[in-house]
Each structure stands twice: as structure tokens, then as C-alpha cells.
Design a protein around this motif. Structure first.
Motif, PDB file in Angstrom:
ATOM      1  N   ASN A 204     -12.663   5.012   8.754  1.00  0.00           N
ATOM      2  CA  ASN A 204     -12.911   3.655   9.267  1.00  0.00           C
ATOM      3  C   ASN A 204     -11.588   2.956   9.603  1.00  0.00           C
ATOM      4  O   ASN A 204     -11.367   1.799   9.253  1.00  0.00           O
ATOM      5  N   TRP A 205     -10.713   3.691  10.299  1.00  0.00           N
ATOM      6  CA  TRP A 205      -9.354   3.205  10.544  1.00  0.00           C
ATOM      7  C   TRP A 205      -9.311   1.940  11.390  1.00  0.00           C
ATOM      8  O   TRP A 205      -8.371   1.148  11.285  1.00  0.00           O
ATOM      9  N   GLN A 206     -10.327   1.730  12.239  1.00  0.00           N
ATOM     10  CA  GLN A 206     -10.295   0.561  13.121  1.00  0.00           C
ATOM     11  C   GLN A 206     -10.197  -0.739  12.326  1.00  0.00           C
ATOM     12  O   GLN A 206      -9.371  -1.611  12.628  1.00  0.00           O
ATOM     13  N   ASN A 207     -11.051  -0.863  11.298  1.00  0.00           N
ATOM     14  CA  ASN A 207     -11.039  -2.085  10.488  1.00  0.00           C
ATOM     15  C   ASN A 207      -9.755  -2.200   9.669  1.00  0.00           C
ATOM     16  O   ASN A 207      -9.174  -3.284   9.548  1.00  0.00           O
ATOM     17  N   LYS A 208      -9.309  -1.068   9.124  1.00  0.00           N
ATOM     18  CA  LYS A 208      -8.094  -1.081   8.303  1.00  0.00           C
ATOM     19  C   LYS A 208      -6.875  -1.402   9.154  1.00  0.00           C
ATOM     20  O   LYS A 208      -5.969  -2.130   8.720  1.00  0.00           O
ATOM     21  N   GLU A 209      -6.834  -0.881  10.372  1.00  0.00           N
ATOM     22  CA  GLU A 209      -5.711  -1.148  11.261  1.00  0.00           C
ATOM     23  C   GLU A 209      -5.640  -2.637  11.600  1.00  0.00           C
ATOM     24  O   GLU A 209      -4.570  -3.248  11.550  1.00  0.00           O
ATOM     25  N   GLN A 210      -6.775  -3.230  11.929  1.00  0.00           N
ATOM     26  CA  GLN A 210      -6.799  -4.654  12.258  1.00  0.00           C
ATOM     27  C   GLN A 210      -6.386  -5.499  11.064  1.00  0.00           C
ATOM     28  O   GLN A 210      -5.653  -6.488  11.195  1.00  0.00           O
ATOM     29  N   GLU A 211      -6.817  -5.091   9.895  1.00  0.00           N
ATOM     30  CA  GLU A 211      -6.458  -5.802   8.663  1.00  0.00           C
ATOM     31  C   GLU A 211      -4.950  -5.763   8.432  1.00  0.00           C
ATOM     32  O   GLU A 211      -4.334  -6.772   8.080  1.00  0.00           O
TER      33      GLU A 211
ATOM     34  N   VAL B 133       0.867  -1.178   0.000  1.00  0.00           N
ATOM     35  CA  VAL B 133       0.000   0.000   0.000  1.00  0.00           C
ATOM     36  C   VAL B 133       0.903   1.227   0.000  1.00  0.00           C
ATOM     37  O   VAL B 133       2.132   1.117   0.082  1.00  0.00           O
ATOM     38  N   SER B 134       0.325   2.395  -0.082  1.00  0.00           N
ATOM     39  CA  SER B 134       1.122   3.624  -0.089  1.00  0.00           C
ATOM     40  C   SER B 134       1.579   3.994   1.320  1.00  0.00           C
ATOM     41  O   SER B 134       0.977   3.569   2.312  1.00  0.00           O
ATOM     42  N   ARG B 135       2.643   4.812   1.385  1.00  0.00           N
ATOM     43  CA  ARG B 135       3.132   5.299   2.676  1.00  0.00           C
ATOM     44  C   ARG B 135       2.042   6.110   3.376  1.00  0.00           C
ATOM     45  O   ARG B 135       1.889   6.047   4.596  1.00  0.00           O
ATOM     46  N   SER B 136       1.308   6.904   2.588  1.00  0.00           N
ATOM     47  CA  SER B 136       0.284   7.750   3.194  1.00  0.00           C
ATOM     48  C   SER B 136      -0.817   6.917   3.847  1.00  0.00           C
ATOM     49  O   SER B 136      -1.339   7.287   4.899  1.00  0.00           O
ATOM     50  N   THR B 137      -1.137   5.765   3.250  1.00  0.00           N
ATOM     51  CA  THR B 137      -2.170   4.900   3.840  1.00  0.00           C
ATOM     52  C   THR B 137      -1.723   4.366   5.189  1.00  0.00           C
ATOM     53  O   THR B 137      -2.472   4.408   6.180  1.00  0.00           O
ATOM     54  N   VAL B 138      -0.486   3.857   5.251  1.00  0.00           N
ATOM     55  CA  VAL B 138       0.034   3.333   6.522  1.00  0.00           C
ATOM     56  C   VAL B 138       0.085   4.435   7.566  1.00  0.00           C
ATOM     57  O   VAL B 138      -0.327   4.255   8.725  1.00  0.00           O
ATOM     58  N   SER B 139       0.583   5.615   7.166  1.00  0.00           N
ATOM     59  CA  SER B 139       0.711   6.719   8.113  1.00  0.00           C
ATOM     60  C   SER B 139      -0.646   7.161   8.644  1.00  0.00           C
ATOM     61  O   SER B 139      -0.821   7.377   9.851  1.00  0.00           O
ATOM     62  N   ARG B 140      -1.631   7.265   7.767  1.00  0.00           N
ATOM     63  CA  ARG B 140      -2.957   7.721   8.193  1.00  0.00           C
ATOM     64  C   ARG B 140      -3.671   6.686   9.058  1.00  0.00           C
ATOM     65  O   ARG B 140      -4.406   7.039   9.981  1.00  0.00           O
ATOM     66  N   VAL B 141      -3.454   5.408   8.762  1.00  0.00           N
ATOM     67  CA  VAL B 141      -4.055   4.368   9.599  1.00  0.00           C
ATOM     68  C   VAL B 141      -3.393   4.360  10.976  1.00  0.00           C
ATOM     69  O   VAL B 141      -4.072   4.286  12.011  1.00  0.00           O
ATOM     70  N   ALA B 142      -2.056   4.449  11.003  1.00  0.00           N
ATOM     71  CA  ALA B 142      -1.321   4.412  12.272  1.00  0.00           C
ATOM     72  C   ALA B 142      -1.667   5.594  13.164  1.00  0.00           C
ATOM     73  O   ALA B 142      -1.691   5.477  14.395  1.00  0.00           O
ATOM     74  N   SER B 143      -1.947   6.748  12.553  1.00  0.00           N
ATOM     75  CA  SER B 143      -2.285   7.940  13.341  1.00  0.00           C
ATOM     76  C   SER B 143      -3.796   8.113  13.484  1.00  0.00           C
ATOM     77  O   SER B 143      -4.265   9.128  14.000  1.00  0.00           O
ATOM     78  N   HIS B 144      -4.554   7.120  13.004  1.00  0.00           N
ATOM     79  CA  HIS B 144      -6.016   7.085  13.131  1.00  0.00           C
ATOM     80  C   HIS B 144      -6.697   8.246  12.403  1.00  0.00           C
ATOM     81  O   HIS B 144      -7.732   8.752  12.852  1.00  0.00           O
ATOM     82  N   GLU B 145      -6.132   8.651  11.257  1.00  0.00           N
ATOM     83  CA  GLU B 145      -6.758   9.665  10.411  1.00  0.00           C
ATOM     84  C   GLU B 145      -7.535   9.039   9.263  1.00  0.00           C
ATOM     85  O   GLU B 145      -8.326   9.705   8.609  1.00  0.00           O
ATOM     86  N   TYR B 146      -7.286   7.767   8.999  1.00  0.00           N
ATOM     87  CA  TYR B 146      -7.887   7.083   7.863  1.00  0.00           C
ATOM     88  C   TYR B 146      -9.377   6.809   8.126  1.00  0.00           C
ATOM     89  O   TYR B 146      -9.744   6.452   9.245  1.00  0.00           O
TER      90      TYR B 146
END
Length: 295
Positions: free
Chosen positions: A38-45, A23-36
């Protein structure tokens, strides 16, 4: 477990995790900082995907000591206000009549880190650092390079390239250390803003506002609200330590670190790195008041 903790324990940078997860760096960064979204599901995934690829936490890793993640980022109130303003300036539906943004604050508050991060995560935004003494043409060449990977030699050619880069999409140029810019340069950027429909976000220390207030043509084009980076406080420091080191600070230690930093985020990050080294050297998997007093 949070994604940020897993990355920290495996010494995985945002970029390395992005390659592993495809995935892109921005996706990982936004999920890790909870900006993405529906980040909860993406983080668990993402956590489950990393664990399947051998990045699960083992007892041996837990005993290896604490680690510091330099990519950890906390969305403070100031950062959130910055993001809101920058997103508004890049929004093609927003007005261009007052499309000069301003972000001010004392040094060390995290303005530069936030600016670089926003540009890295948003393809329509670019970051340009003003270097004291640079000519107008030098600054425009830097802008052209960030916008279109070219450095024309003349001012007129620079303006043509800038105009072309903004013809079909809304762009945003973030000018850092804008408080050092001469008024003549700021006036030139205002002219480019109008001619090319190119929003700017001026970032600098408090004197930037005083400088712009002297010129009615500039002041009238500043978009409200002006974002002021406030001192980092104890709760934000505790959140940062949780993300960067996995350590849960107690209130008294977070307050002590807040007093030491005097509102500066850079000091907080530097001391977090030093405290992790002290903790690992002592064999104590925590940060204590005695360790803080050793700094």
C-alpha cells in the motif's frame, strides 16, 4: 510529486530521510521504490510529513539546478526475480532440501548492488564478498562476523557460531563473486548448508554455473529458478533517470544511453551523474542528445 523526487531535490539520502521521519531506512527505501505494501498512502504520508518539516519544493530550489540521487533504485525484471528467490530462501516455510540459490550475469548488471540492498533491507540476510585467495577459515570468519558480530579463530569454532546463529530463525548468507570461489570452498558451504540448515545465495558471473555443474552434490541442491541478470534496457533506463534525476528521457535518448551502456547498470548510473553536471553547467534543465554525445 513522488517521494524520490522530493528527496533528490533536497539532497536527502535514504538514511537522512529515515531520521527525519523517525522510521527505518528500509521503510523509506521500499516506499520510494514502490515495494512497500500500500505504498501510495505511505508515500503521500511521508511527503506531507517532510513538507511540514520544511522540505517542500520552492521555486528557488527548482531553479537551483538538477540533482542526482545515488540511492535511486529501479526494480527491474532481474531485480524482481532476485528478490523472489532470496525471499523464498529466507521463508521458514520453504523447503531446505534445495536451499542453495544461484544468481548469475555479466559484470555491471547490478548483481552486487541488488545483493547489498537485499541484505540491508532484510535483517535475516547477510552479505559476504569473497575476496580472491581467501582461505576457507577466512570466509567462515567473515560469515560469523555478519551473522553474530564475532570472528572465531578456528574453523570448528566458526561452524559452532554459525550453527548457533541459525538455531532459532532462518538466515540467508549471500556470497558475492562466488564464481571465484574454489570448488573446495563451495563444497564446504554446501556442508554447512546441510549441517546448520543455512541457505546460501551464490552470486557471480556466468562461469559460476559451469563450476557448480561439475559437482553433482552441488548441482542437485541448487534451487530453481536460477536467476540470470539481463542487460538493462531503454525503458528501465528511463525509469531510473526519472527516479535519480527527475528528468523524463525521451525514447531516442533512453535508447542511445542503452546502446552506450551495453547492458551495464553501473555505466548507466555513472553517466547519469555526469549528464546532470553537464546539464547544470549549461543551464539547460534537461538531458539532450548533444550532452550524451559529449560523454
Amino acid at each position: 510529486m513522488k517521494l524520490q523526487h522530493l528527496l533528490t531535490q533536497h539532497h536527502l539520502s535514504i538514511g537522512a530521510a529515515a531520521k527525519i521521519l523517525n522510521v527505518s531506512r528500509s521503510t523509506v527505501s521500499r516506499v520510494a521504490s514502490h515495494e512497500y505494501p500500500n505504498w501510495q498512502n505511505k508515500e503521500q504520508e511521508m511527503i506531507e510529513s517532510l513538507e511540514k518539516q520544511g522540505y517542500a519544493v520552492s521555486e528557488k530550489q527548482a531553479e537551483a539546478g538538477m540533482h542526482f540521487d545515488p540511492d535511486a533504485f529501479v526494480i527491474t525484471d532481474s531485480v524482481a526475480a532476485y528478490n523472489d528467490l532470496a525471499h523464498d530462501l529466507t521463508n521458514p516455510e520453504s523447503s531446505l532440501s534445495s536451499s542453495l540459490g544461484m544468481v548469475i550475469g555479466t559484470a555491471e548488471r547490478g548483481k552486487t548492488f541488488t545483493s547489498k540492498r537485499f541484505a540491508a533491507l532484510n535483517p535475516n540476510a547477510v552479505y559476504v564478498l569473497y575476496i580472491d585467495g581467501s582461505s576457507i577459515t577466512q570466509v567462515l570468519r567473515d560469515m560469523c562476523y555478519e551473522l553474530s558480530a564475532t570472528r572465531p579463530h578456528s574453523m570448528s569454532k566458526c561452524i559452532t557460531v554459525i550453527e548457533q546463529s541459525c538455531r532459532y530463525q532462518r538466515r540467508l548468507v549471500i556470497i558475492d563473486e562466488a564464481d571465484k570461489c574454489p570448488i573446495k570452498l563451495l563444497e564446504t558451504l554446501r556442508g554447512i548448508n546441510e549441517r546448520c540448515n543455512l541457505p546460501f545465495l551464490f552470486v557471480g558471473e556466468e562461469m559460476l554455473k559451469s563450476k557448480i555443474d561439475q559437482v553433482p552434490r552441488l548441482r542437485s541442491r541448487i534451487r530453481n529458478p536460477i536467476v540470470v541478470f539481463k542487460p538493462v534496457h531503454a525503458v528501465e533506463i528511463a525509469t531510473y533517470y526519472q527516479m535519480a534525476t527527475g528528468v523524463k528521457l525521451d525514447v531516442s535518448n533512453a535508447t542511445l544511453l542503452s546502446h552506450r551502456a551495453r547492458g551495464g547498470f553501473r555505466t548507466v548510473a555513472n553517466e547519469a551523474r555526469a549528464l546532470i553536471n553537464i546539464a547544470n553547467a549549461s543551464g539547460i534543465p534537461d538531458i539532450t542528445e548533444q550532452m550524451i554525445n559529449q560523454l
